[in-house]
Design a protein around this motif. Structure first.
Motif, PDB file in Angstrom:
ATOM      1  N   GLU A 233      44.040 -23.709   1.793  1.00 47.32           N
ATOM      2  CA  GLU A 233      45.183 -23.216   2.563  1.00 47.32           C
ATOM      3  C   GLU A 233      46.251 -22.650   1.653  1.00 47.32           C
ATOM      4  OE1 GLU A 233      47.346 -22.233   5.868  1.00 47.32           O
ATOM      5  OE2 GLU A 233      45.276 -22.967   5.726  1.00 47.32           O
TER       6      GLU A 233
ATOM      7  N   ARG B 137      45.149 -19.133   0.439  1.00 52.00           N
ATOM      8  CA  ARG B 137      45.291 -18.100   1.453  1.00 52.00           C
ATOM      9  C   ARG B 137      46.757 -17.719   1.629  1.00 52.00           C
ATOM     10  NH1 ARG B 137      41.355 -21.224   4.151  1.00 52.00           N
ATOM     11  NH2 ARG B 137      42.978 -22.222   5.380  1.00 52.00           N
TER      12      ARG B 137
ATOM     13  N   ARG C  35      51.512 -24.689   9.938  1.00 61.27           N
ATOM     14  CA  ARG C  35      50.084 -24.922  10.063  1.00 61.27           C
ATOM     15  C   ARG C  35      49.796 -26.377   9.737  1.00 61.27           C
ATOM     16  NH1 ARG C  35      46.907 -20.257   9.979  1.00 61.27           N
ATOM     17  NH2 ARG C  35      48.058 -18.307   9.634  1.00 61.27           N
TER      18      ARG C  35
ATOM     19  N   THR D 189      47.964 -29.002   7.945  1.00 60.65           N
ATOM     20  CA  THR D 189      47.259 -29.086   6.660  1.00 60.65           C
ATOM     21  C   THR D 189      46.067 -29.971   6.725  1.00 60.65           C
ATOM     22  OG1 THR D 189      48.620 -30.910   5.917  1.00 60.65           O
ATOM     23  CG2 THR D 189      49.409 -28.695   5.417  1.00 60.65           C
TER      24      THR D 189
END
Length: 341
Positions: A14, A17, A33, A35
């Motif tokens: 993550e 990205r 988001r 995790t």
């Protein structure tokens, strides 16, 4: 598969990205988001922190108290038991005013045992000065005879009850008696005769309002014919040689003592009051020096004096000190007192 490792791999992917993607406009924050991490950080409340600090303070206070008082006193406390049957110690009663009791009893004894049929008011006046106000000043005397008091010696004070005490007083009295003598005629003549004797008197007194007063009539008691047997006292060892060396020193001192001038035969700083008039030195009967060493020595002298037509031997303890000068030294008297004690 280990869930902790999976969570770490997902978090790493993550982050990669997010780095590769273009930055979003500052006005529109990217959506949060998940995790996938199995834990989250929670802020600690202020009340919890305060309680933790308070607990630490109490703990350190307990540790300090244990250091001061001792841990053993907490584990095994001092077992002090009070016996209800044990009375508290009584406070010591104030000492009886013996000096005042002796003074009052001595004055009373002199007044009580002094009488004269030709002047009864003299005795009454003397007794009134030492008796309570309004007391009987005759004190049992029938108003006859003549008697004088030559000496009064107050003695032991024996406290009894209710602030009372009994004072022993020894009194030397002189009684005048009339004795009939044969005469040439039919009538017998009378001759006054005196007799001196010691008698004992037990005087009752009481402490009242801070003073001591006589409470009533006394009682005459006997005086012992002799004292008790004396204990065996240790006699000091003697130094014959030193006694012979200082015999002239002691003899010169007593000659000067009898003459009233001892300054030349006493050590510097020594003060020996002169003897009263009427005493003449007969001689030093004996001088014995005690065993010892040093510059201060002691001994015993027996000296005979003439007083009037009589001679009397007396005993003295003599203290000698060695006085040194630039070219000589000698022994001189530093102190003198009567008796052997």
């Amino acid at each position: 598969m280990n869930p902790w490792e999976s969570a770490a791999e997902a978090l790493k992917a993550e982050q990669q990205r997010a780095t590769a993607a273009p930055s979003a406009p500052a006005s529109t924050p990217p959506p949060a988001r998940e995790t996938g991490a199995p834990w989250s950080t929670i802020d600690e409340k202020s009340g919890t922190a305060a309680l933790r600090r308070l607990g630490r303070g109490v703990l350190w206070a307990v540790v300090g108290l244990a250091v001061i008082t001792g841990v053993r006193a907490w584990i095994v406390p001092n077992q002090t038991t009070t016996d209800n049957n044990t009375a508290a110690p009584a406070k010591a009663a104030p000492a009886y005013p013996s000096d005042a009791a002796q003074a009052v009893a001595g004055r009373f004894a002199r007044a009580y045992l002094t009488w004269d049929a030709d002047a009864p008011e003299t005795r009454a006046s003397a007794l009134a000065a030492v008796l309570p106000d309004g007391a009987d000043t005759e004190m049992g005397w029938d108003g006859q005879g003549q008697q004088d008091v030559l000496a009064v010696q107050p003695g032991a004070v024996t406290p009894t009850t209710q602030n009372q005490a009994r004072v022993r007083v020894d009194v030397l009295i002189r009684t005048t008696e009339e004795e009939a003598t044969p005469a040439k005629g039919k009538k017998k003549a009378t001759e006054a005769k005196t007799a001196d004797r010691w008698i004992g008197l037990d005087v009752p007194v009481v402490k009242s309002a801070g003073q001591v007063v006589v409470t009533g009539q006394p009682g005459m008691v006997g005086v012992p014919e002799h004292g008790p047997k004396a204990p065996e006292l240790k006699t000091p060892e003697t130094d014959t040689t030193f006694g012979q060396q200082t015999a002239d020193t002691v003899d010169d001192f007593f000659r000067a003592y009898a003459g009233g001038d001892t300054e030349t035969v006493t050590a510097p700083g020594a003060t020996v009051p002169p003897l009263p008039d009427g005493m003449t030195l007969v001689g030093v009967t004996s001088w014995t020096a005690d065993a010892g060493t040093g510059d201060d020595r002691t001994g015993t002298a027996r000296v005979t004096w003439r007083i009037g037509q009589a001679q009397v031997e007396q005993t003295y303890r003599i203290e000698l000190t060695r006085v040194a000068s630039a070219d000589a030294q000698r022994w001189q008297v530093a102190n003198i007192h009567g008796g052997t004690a």
